[in-house]
Design a protein around this motif. Sequence first.
Motif, PDB file in Angstrom:
ATOM      1  N   PHE A 162     -34.501  -9.029 -35.886  1.00  0.00           N
ATOM      2  CA  PHE A 162     -34.282  -8.488 -34.546  1.00  0.00           C
ATOM      3  C   PHE A 162     -34.301  -9.649 -33.555  1.00  0.00           C
ATOM      4  N   PRO A 163     -33.453  -9.634 -32.534  1.00  0.00           N
ATOM      5  CA  PRO A 163     -33.405 -10.745 -31.581  1.00  0.00           C
ATOM      6  C   PRO A 163     -34.802 -11.132 -31.068  1.00  0.00           C
ATOM      7  N   GLY A 164     -35.115 -12.398 -31.235  1.00  0.00           N
ATOM      8  CA  GLY A 164     -36.394 -12.926 -30.791  1.00  0.00           C
ATOM      9  C   GLY A 164     -37.481 -12.894 -31.845  1.00  0.00           C
ATOM     10  N   GLU A 165     -37.228 -12.253 -32.985  1.00  0.00           N
ATOM     11  CA  GLU A 165     -38.258 -12.189 -34.024  1.00  0.00           C
ATOM     12  C   GLU A 165     -38.544 -13.590 -34.556  1.00  0.00           C
ATOM     13  N   THR A 166     -39.796 -13.981 -34.521  1.00  0.00           N
ATOM     14  CA  THR A 166     -40.202 -15.296 -35.023  1.00  0.00           C
ATOM     15  C   THR A 166     -40.554 -15.195 -36.505  1.00  0.00           C
ATOM     16  N   ASP A 167     -40.696 -16.346 -37.142  1.00  0.00           N
ATOM     17  CA  ASP A 167     -41.123 -16.350 -38.539  1.00  0.00           C
ATOM     18  C   ASP A 167     -42.504 -15.702 -38.668  1.00  0.00           C
ATOM     19  N   ALA A 168     -43.373 -15.972 -37.715  1.00  0.00           N
ATOM     20  CA  ALA A 168     -44.721 -15.378 -37.745  1.00  0.00           C
ATOM     21  C   ALA A 168     -44.650 -13.858 -37.617  1.00  0.00           C
ATOM     22  N   GLU A 169     -43.784 -13.346 -36.742  1.00  0.00           N
ATOM     23  CA  GLU A 169     -43.626 -11.884 -36.604  1.00  0.00           C
ATOM     24  C   GLU A 169     -43.053 -11.290 -37.885  1.00  0.00           C
ATOM     25  N   PHE A 170     -42.106 -11.990 -38.491  1.00  0.00           N
ATOM     26  CA  PHE A 170     -41.563 -11.506 -39.766  1.00  0.00           C
ATOM     27  C   PHE A 170     -42.675 -11.393 -40.807  1.00  0.00           C
ATOM     28  N   GLU A 171     -43.506 -12.429 -40.919  1.00  0.00           N
ATOM     29  CA  GLU A 171     -44.603 -12.413 -41.895  1.00  0.00           C
ATOM     30  C   GLU A 171     -45.611 -11.309 -41.576  1.00  0.00           C
ATOM     31  N   GLU A 172     -45.895 -11.113 -40.296  1.00  0.00           N
ATOM     32  CA  GLU A 172     -46.800 -10.033 -39.866  1.00  0.00           C
ATOM     33  C   GLU A 172     -46.223  -8.674 -40.275  1.00  0.00           C
ATOM     34  N   SER A 173     -44.939  -8.500 -40.054  1.00  0.00           N
ATOM     35  CA  SER A 173     -44.270  -7.250 -40.393  1.00  0.00           C
ATOM     36  C   SER A 173     -44.284  -7.021 -41.902  1.00  0.00           C
ATOM     37  N   LEU A 174     -43.978  -8.068 -42.658  1.00  0.00           N
ATOM     38  CA  LEU A 174     -43.970  -7.963 -44.118  1.00  0.00           C
ATOM     39  C   LEU A 174     -45.347  -7.577 -44.645  1.00  0.00           C
ATOM     40  N   ALA A 175     -46.386  -8.217 -44.129  1.00  0.00           N
ATOM     41  CA  ALA A 175     -47.751  -7.891 -44.561  1.00  0.00           C
ATOM     42  C   ALA A 175     -48.097  -6.440 -44.218  1.00  0.00           C
ATOM     43  N   PHE A 176     -47.683  -5.997 -43.045  1.00  0.00           N
ATOM     44  CA  PHE A 176     -47.968  -4.619 -42.641  1.00  0.00           C
ATOM     45  C   PHE A 176     -47.261  -3.629 -43.573  1.00  0.00           C
ATOM     46  N   VAL A 177     -45.998  -3.871 -43.856  1.00  0.00           N
ATOM     47  CA  VAL A 177     -45.244  -2.973 -44.734  1.00  0.00           C
ATOM     48  C   VAL A 177     -45.890  -2.913 -46.116  1.00  0.00           C
ATOM     49  N   LEU A 219     -42.299  12.522 -45.708  1.00  0.00           N
ATOM     50  CA  LEU A 219     -42.081  12.207 -44.300  1.00  0.00           C
ATOM     51  C   LEU A 219     -41.363  10.873 -44.218  1.00  0.00           C
ATOM     52  N   HIS A 220     -40.245  10.874 -43.506  1.00  0.00           N
ATOM     53  CA  HIS A 220     -39.570   9.614 -43.218  1.00  0.00           C
ATOM     54  C   HIS A 220     -39.884   9.274 -41.768  1.00  0.00           C
ATOM     55  N   LEU A 221     -40.697   8.254 -41.588  1.00  0.00           N
ATOM     56  CA  LEU A 221     -41.133   7.808 -40.266  1.00  0.00           C
ATOM     57  C   LEU A 221     -40.574   6.409 -40.038  1.00  0.00           C
ATOM     58  N   PRO A 222     -39.588   6.255 -39.160  1.00  0.00           N
ATOM     59  CA  PRO A 222     -39.027   4.928 -38.944  1.00  0.00           C
ATOM     60  C   PRO A 222     -40.037   3.978 -38.303  1.00  0.00           C
ATOM     61  N   LEU A 223     -40.294   2.878 -38.973  1.00  0.00           N
ATOM     62  CA  LEU A 223     -41.222   1.870 -38.471  1.00  0.00           C
ATOM     63  C   LEU A 223     -40.484   0.826 -37.623  1.00  0.00           C
ATOM     64  N   GLN A 224     -39.405   0.319 -38.133  1.00  0.00           N
ATOM     65  CA  GLN A 224     -38.553  -0.710 -37.525  1.00  0.00           C
ATOM     66  C   GLN A 224     -39.167  -2.108 -37.593  1.00  0.00           C
ATOM     67  N   SER A 225     -40.451  -2.267 -37.343  1.00  0.00           N
ATOM     68  CA  SER A 225     -41.128  -3.556 -37.468  1.00  0.00           C
ATOM     69  C   SER A 225     -42.625  -3.317 -37.585  1.00  0.00           C
ATOM     70  N   GLY A 226     -43.281  -4.180 -38.325  1.00  0.00           N
ATOM     71  CA  GLY A 226     -44.735  -4.117 -38.424  1.00  0.00           C
ATOM     72  C   GLY A 226     -45.410  -5.107 -37.500  1.00  0.00           C
ATOM     73  N   ALA A 227     -44.650  -5.710 -36.586  1.00  0.00           N
ATOM     74  CA  ALA A 227     -45.197  -6.671 -35.623  1.00  0.00           C
ATOM     75  C   ALA A 227     -45.181  -6.047 -34.231  1.00  0.00           C
ATOM     76  N   ALA A 228     -46.324  -6.018 -33.595  1.00  0.00           N
ATOM     77  CA  ALA A 228     -46.447  -5.366 -32.283  1.00  0.00           C
ATOM     78  C   ALA A 228     -45.501  -5.983 -31.247  1.00  0.00           C
ATOM     79  N   ALA A 229     -45.368  -7.297 -31.235  1.00  0.00           N
ATOM     80  CA  ALA A 229     -44.500  -7.943 -30.243  1.00  0.00           C
ATOM     81  C   ALA A 229     -43.039  -7.543 -30.440  1.00  0.00           C
ATOM     82  N   THR A 230     -42.624  -7.446 -31.679  1.00  0.00           N
ATOM     83  CA  THR A 230     -41.243  -7.044 -31.964  1.00  0.00           C
ATOM     84  C   THR A 230     -41.021  -5.595 -31.548  1.00  0.00           C
ATOM     85  N   LEU A 231     -41.978  -4.736 -31.854  1.00  0.00           N
ATOM     86  CA  LEU A 231     -41.857  -3.330 -31.452  1.00  0.00           C
ATOM     87  C   LEU A 231     -41.742  -3.193 -29.939  1.00  0.00           C
TER      88      LEU A 231
END
Length: 169
Positions: A145-160, A97-109
Amino acid sequence: IHVARGEQRSRPAGEVLDEVRARLAAGYQEIVLTGVHVGAYGRDRAGGPPEPDLWGLVARILAETPVPRLRLSSVEPWDLPREALALWEDPRLCRHLHLPLQSGAAATLRRMGRHYDPAGFAALVEAARGAIPGLAVTSDLIVGFPGETDAEFEESLAFVRAMDLARLH
């Protein structure tokens, strides 16, 4: 996407089945159902003759053809109902299954306008893995993604990392 490619167009199920049979007769061993938004298959045909949705089409291909392997391309998480997971009881449906996530940060999504959050995505993947032994889950991720903060990036990375994906692009 709609501007560049036009509105969604689903081919009638009979045409799809005819093409699957023709490809099989030509020696193809795997059929891939693909499209820009494959999970929305059939929604554009409202008002015409009754047509199945994507999951009805998959069921028909498995029931009405001798396809050795059937694979789905990218399916949006909101287009995968839990009851569709039963289709993978047929071993000819690829355990992928290929399920596009796009971001692991709720605010970015939310800024992306996605129709899910990380918890819902994780729950879907968990249900799919529970229903489909040996499932490989792949995904897409957008960073910067426009507006993505360093914290959101780290949240997304941890989720992935926690999702244990077979592949990510």
